[in-house]
Design an enzyme around this catalytic site. Sequence first.
Site, PDB file in Angstrom:
ATOM      1  N   LYS A  39      -0.933  -0.845  -4.448  1.00  0.00           N
ATOM      2  CA  LYS A  39      -2.178  -0.138  -4.102  1.00  0.00           C
ATOM      3  C   LYS A  39      -1.831   1.305  -3.820  1.00  0.00           C
ATOM      4  O   LYS A  39      -0.933   1.585  -3.018  1.00  0.00           O
ATOM      5  CB  LYS A  39      -2.824  -0.800  -2.882  1.00  0.00           C
ATOM      6  CG  LYS A  39      -3.809   0.057  -2.108  1.00  0.00           C
ATOM      7  CD  LYS A  39      -4.608  -0.776  -1.118  1.00  0.00           C
ATOM      8  CE  LYS A  39      -4.775  -0.096   0.222  1.00  0.00           C
ATOM      9  NZ  LYS A  39      -5.569  -0.915   1.174  1.00  0.00           N
ATOM     10  N   LEU A  40      -2.528   2.214  -4.500  1.00  0.00           N
ATOM     11  CA  LEU A  40      -2.278   3.637  -4.291  1.00  0.00           C
ATOM     12  C   LEU A  40      -3.372   4.237  -3.441  1.00  0.00           C
ATOM     13  O   LEU A  40      -4.564   4.023  -3.708  1.00  0.00           O
ATOM     14  CB  LEU A  40      -2.255   4.376  -5.635  1.00  0.00           C
ATOM     15  CG  LEU A  40      -1.180   3.979  -6.637  1.00  0.00           C
ATOM     16  CD1 LEU A  40      -1.307   4.862  -7.890  1.00  0.00           C
ATOM     17  CD2 LEU A  40       0.212   4.117  -6.033  1.00  0.00           C
ATOM     18  N   LYS A  41      -2.981   5.014  -2.466  1.00  0.00           N
ATOM     19  CA  LYS A  41      -3.951   5.788  -1.706  1.00  0.00           C
ATOM     20  C   LYS A  41      -4.340   6.982  -2.571  1.00  0.00           C
ATOM     21  O   LYS A  41      -3.456   7.645  -3.155  1.00  0.00           O
ATOM     22  CB  LYS A  41      -3.316   6.268  -0.396  1.00  0.00           C
ATOM     23  CG  LYS A  41      -3.058   5.136   0.586  1.00  0.00           C
ATOM     24  CD  LYS A  41      -4.364   4.557   1.096  1.00  0.00           C
ATOM     25  CE  LYS A  41      -4.140   3.599   2.249  1.00  0.00           C
ATOM     26  NZ  LYS A  41      -5.406   3.035   2.756  1.00  0.00           N
ATOM     27  N   GLU A  78     -11.193   0.743  -3.775  1.00  0.00           N
ATOM     28  CA  GLU A  78     -11.526   0.405  -2.384  1.00  0.00           C
ATOM     29  C   GLU A  78     -12.153   1.596  -1.663  1.00  0.00           C
ATOM     30  O   GLU A  78     -11.608   2.693  -1.650  1.00  0.00           O
ATOM     31  CB  GLU A  78     -10.221  -0.026  -1.687  1.00  0.00           C
ATOM     32  CG  GLU A  78     -10.370  -0.538  -0.277  1.00  0.00           C
ATOM     33  CD  GLU A  78      -9.018  -0.986   0.313  1.00  0.00           C
ATOM     34  OE1 GLU A  78      -8.040  -1.171  -0.468  1.00  0.00           O
ATOM     35  OE2 GLU A  78      -8.926  -1.127   1.532  1.00  0.00           O
ATOM     36  N   SER A 133       0.858  -1.178   0.000  1.00  0.00           N
ATOM     37  CA  SER A 133       0.000   0.000   0.000  1.00  0.00           C
ATOM     38  C   SER A 133       0.902   1.238   0.000  1.00  0.00           C
ATOM     39  O   SER A 133       1.744   1.379   0.882  1.00  0.00           O
ATOM     40  CB  SER A 133      -0.876  -0.039   1.251  1.00  0.00           C
ATOM     41  OG  SER A 133      -1.635   1.137   1.357  1.00  0.00           O
ATOM     42  N   ASN A 144     -10.290   5.435   1.216  1.00  0.00           N
ATOM     43  CA  ASN A 144     -10.620   5.626   2.639  1.00  0.00           C
ATOM     44  C   ASN A 144     -11.740   6.655   2.825  1.00  0.00           C
ATOM     45  O   ASN A 144     -11.598   7.614   3.599  1.00  0.00           O
ATOM     46  CB  ASN A 144      -9.379   6.014   3.445  1.00  0.00           C
ATOM     47  CG  ASN A 144      -8.394   4.871   3.596  1.00  0.00           C
ATOM     48  OD1 ASN A 144      -7.323   4.886   2.984  1.00  0.00           O
ATOM     49  ND2 ASN A 144      -8.742   3.854   4.359  1.00  0.00           N
ATOM     50  N   ASP A 161      -7.215   2.996  -3.166  1.00  0.00           N
ATOM     51  CA  ASP A 161      -7.973   3.019  -1.910  1.00  0.00           C
ATOM     52  C   ASP A 161      -8.208   4.468  -1.512  1.00  0.00           C
ATOM     53  O   ASP A 161      -7.258   5.233  -1.325  1.00  0.00           O
ATOM     54  CB  ASP A 161      -7.173   2.300  -0.814  1.00  0.00           C
ATOM     55  CG  ASP A 161      -7.936   2.179   0.496  1.00  0.00           C
ATOM     56  OD1 ASP A 161      -9.106   2.600   0.563  1.00  0.00           O
ATOM     57  OD2 ASP A 161      -7.347   1.650   1.467  1.00  0.00           O
ATOM     58  N   LYS A 182     -10.176  -7.629   7.088  1.00  0.00           N
ATOM     59  CA  LYS A 182      -9.323  -7.210   8.208  1.00  0.00           C
ATOM     60  C   LYS A 182      -9.980  -7.726   9.479  1.00  0.00           C
ATOM     61  O   LYS A 182     -11.039  -7.228   9.870  1.00  0.00           O
ATOM     62  CB  LYS A 182      -9.250  -5.683   8.289  1.00  0.00           C
ATOM     63  CG  LYS A 182      -8.398  -5.022   7.226  1.00  0.00           C
ATOM     64  CD  LYS A 182      -8.383  -3.528   7.449  1.00  0.00           C
ATOM     65  CE  LYS A 182      -7.685  -2.812   6.297  1.00  0.00           C
ATOM     66  NZ  LYS A 182      -7.975  -1.370   6.312  1.00  0.00           N
ATOM     67  N   GLY A 241      -4.398  -4.701   5.643  1.00  0.00           N
ATOM     68  CA  GLY A 241      -3.336  -4.507   6.631  1.00  0.00           C
ATOM     69  C   GLY A 241      -3.614  -3.249   7.424  1.00  0.00           C
ATOM     70  O   GLY A 241      -4.332  -2.354   6.964  1.00  0.00           O
ATOM     71  N   ASP A 289     -14.043  -1.907   2.419  1.00  0.00           N
ATOM     72  CA  ASP A 289     -13.131  -2.128   3.545  1.00  0.00           C
ATOM     73  C   ASP A 289     -13.868  -1.664   4.809  1.00  0.00           C
ATOM     74  O   ASP A 289     -14.524  -2.475   5.484  1.00  0.00           O
ATOM     75  CB  ASP A 289     -11.828  -1.344   3.296  1.00  0.00           C
ATOM     76  CG  ASP A 289     -10.874  -1.328   4.483  1.00  0.00           C
ATOM     77  OD1 ASP A 289     -11.202  -1.898   5.527  1.00  0.00           O
ATOM     78  OD2 ASP A 289      -9.776  -0.726   4.380  1.00  0.00           O
TER      79      ASP A 289
HETATM   80  O1  SMG Z   1      -0.576  -2.662   6.702  1.00  0.00           O
HETATM   81  O2  SMG Z   1       0.206  -2.161   4.747  1.00  0.00           O
HETATM   82  C1  SMG Z   1      -0.572  -1.990   5.677  1.00  0.00           C
HETATM   83  C2  SMG Z   1      -1.568  -0.854   5.562  1.00  0.00           C
HETATM   84  C3  SMG Z   1      -2.436  -0.992   4.377  1.00  0.00           C
HETATM   85  O3  SMG Z   1      -3.464   0.834   3.340  1.00  0.00           O
HETATM   86  C4  SMG Z   1      -3.467   0.091   4.274  1.00  0.00           C
HETATM   87  N1  SMG Z   1      -4.375   0.171   5.252  1.00  0.00           N
HETATM   88  O4  SMG Z   1      -7.588   1.428   4.440  1.00  0.00           O
HETATM   89  O5  SMG Z   1      -6.639  -0.364   3.845  1.00  0.00           O
HETATM   90  C5  SMG Z   1      -6.610   0.684   4.467  1.00  0.00           C
HETATM   91  C6  SMG Z   1      -5.417   1.151   5.272  1.00  0.00           C
HETATM   92  C7  SMG Z   1      -5.804   1.421   6.670  1.00  0.00           C
HETATM   93  C8  SMG Z   1      -4.709   1.876   7.548  1.00  0.00           C
HETATM   94  S1  SMG Z   1      -4.352   3.503   7.282  1.00  0.00           S
HETATM   95  C9  SMG Z   1      -3.562   4.075   8.670  1.00  0.00           C
HETATM   96 MG    MG Z   2      -8.647   0.412   2.913  1.00  0.00          MG
END
Ligand code: SMG
Ligand code: MG
Length: 396
Positions: free
Chosen positions: A185-187, A238, A159, A215, A213, A287, A315, A263
């Site tokens: 995976k790109l935020k 996501e 990520s 969020n 993703d 998760k 994760g 998610d």
């Molecule tokens: O553990 O590599 C990891 C984090 C992966 O992007 C990740 N997690 O929304 O999926 C998600 C985020 C939540 C944690 S952001 C602090």
């Molecule tokens: Mg996510």
Amino acid sequence: MSEIPVVESITLHRLDVPLVRPFETSFGRETVRDVLLVHVRTDRGEGWGECVAGRDPFYSSEYVDGAASVIERYLAPALLRGRVDAPRAGAVGGTGAGAAIASVPLAASVAPALDFVAGHRMAKAALEAAVLDAELRAQGRSMSECFGAVREWVDCGVSVGIAPTLEELLDEVMGYVEAGYRRIKLKIKPGWDLVPVGAVREELGAAGLLQVDANTAYTTRDIPLLAQLDAFDLLLIEQPFAEEDLAAHVRLARACETPVCLDESILGTTTVIDAIERGATSVVNVKPGRMGGYLEALRVHDACVLRGVPVWAGGMLETGVGRAANVALAALPGFTLPGDTSASDRYFAEDLTEPFVLGDGEHRGQLRVPDAPGTGVTVREELVRAWATRAPVVVR
Ligand code: SMG
Ligand code: MG
């Protein structure tokens, strides 16, 4: 069935683990992982669990101070008071999640014993994970064996946070590709979406596995924009919209080709079945922390497999304690997409357990599934002490 262990004490440890680089999402930026570990002692041995709640209530309403407080005040005392009866003859058996859960009666008793507390799934999950580790160690069984793992190695994705510049993003992504990661995976967030995603697609080439993703950073006004992501051949989008807004995800799913993946919205079996039946999600991020525990995650896995919905392991920047359990879960048959199960050095220069390291040769971009009892990893208690931010809290 061997005798069921009895929980004797529960200790909470808080520590700061520095990150190798800041991790930025649509809701904030982290430079340190504020870790809450749960250590359970039973009359048959001990176990560790990691709470995935963040320092702040931004990813979800849970946050680590709240989790520590609810465990200390409500959950741990309830667990210590509880009595677990041996399962009745005939109660053991079945297949999939049912068989796994029946084989760990102490861990299986945790969720029902804590059900009187509303929500707080991440706190509950951490306690259950510690009990599960202790119970499996006492049985001499690994988590992967208990869960029903079908592979010894799992495919790893990574990520990638929001970067200060496009150039830095491409550098970071290409570093991970060189390290062997099988999926990126790109935020994303409003203002950081089509351009960075297009640039990374160009750099990766058509064959590179790529997903995004958000969020929850978008609203239904953004559906036309999000539909333009179809041009980049993504594995999935996501959680673009609010946790409680399944209807918005249904609308997006109808407006674009890219699969929509939930998610934050998925809190367990009930919500996952509802979301699938409504057409709000066609892939699921699993998760265990968000779902109240690994045993509920097994049920979610089975519900998705039954409906032909692929899942992948999410994760939460776990240390080796949580990572080990996630890797075991990712070895189940329904986990057909690479997870956010990256190597320890993605986040930490030094891990709290033996580090998870990507394989090479045919196992390039994979992690080996631990096969020793419990999580299969050993907590480096000297580091738990050295990085502690407050005195341990013991509940008996
Ligand atoms: O553990 O590599 C990891 C984090 C992966 O992007 C990740 N997690 O929304 O999926 C998600 C985020 C939540 C944690 S952001 C602090
Ligand atoms: Mg996510």
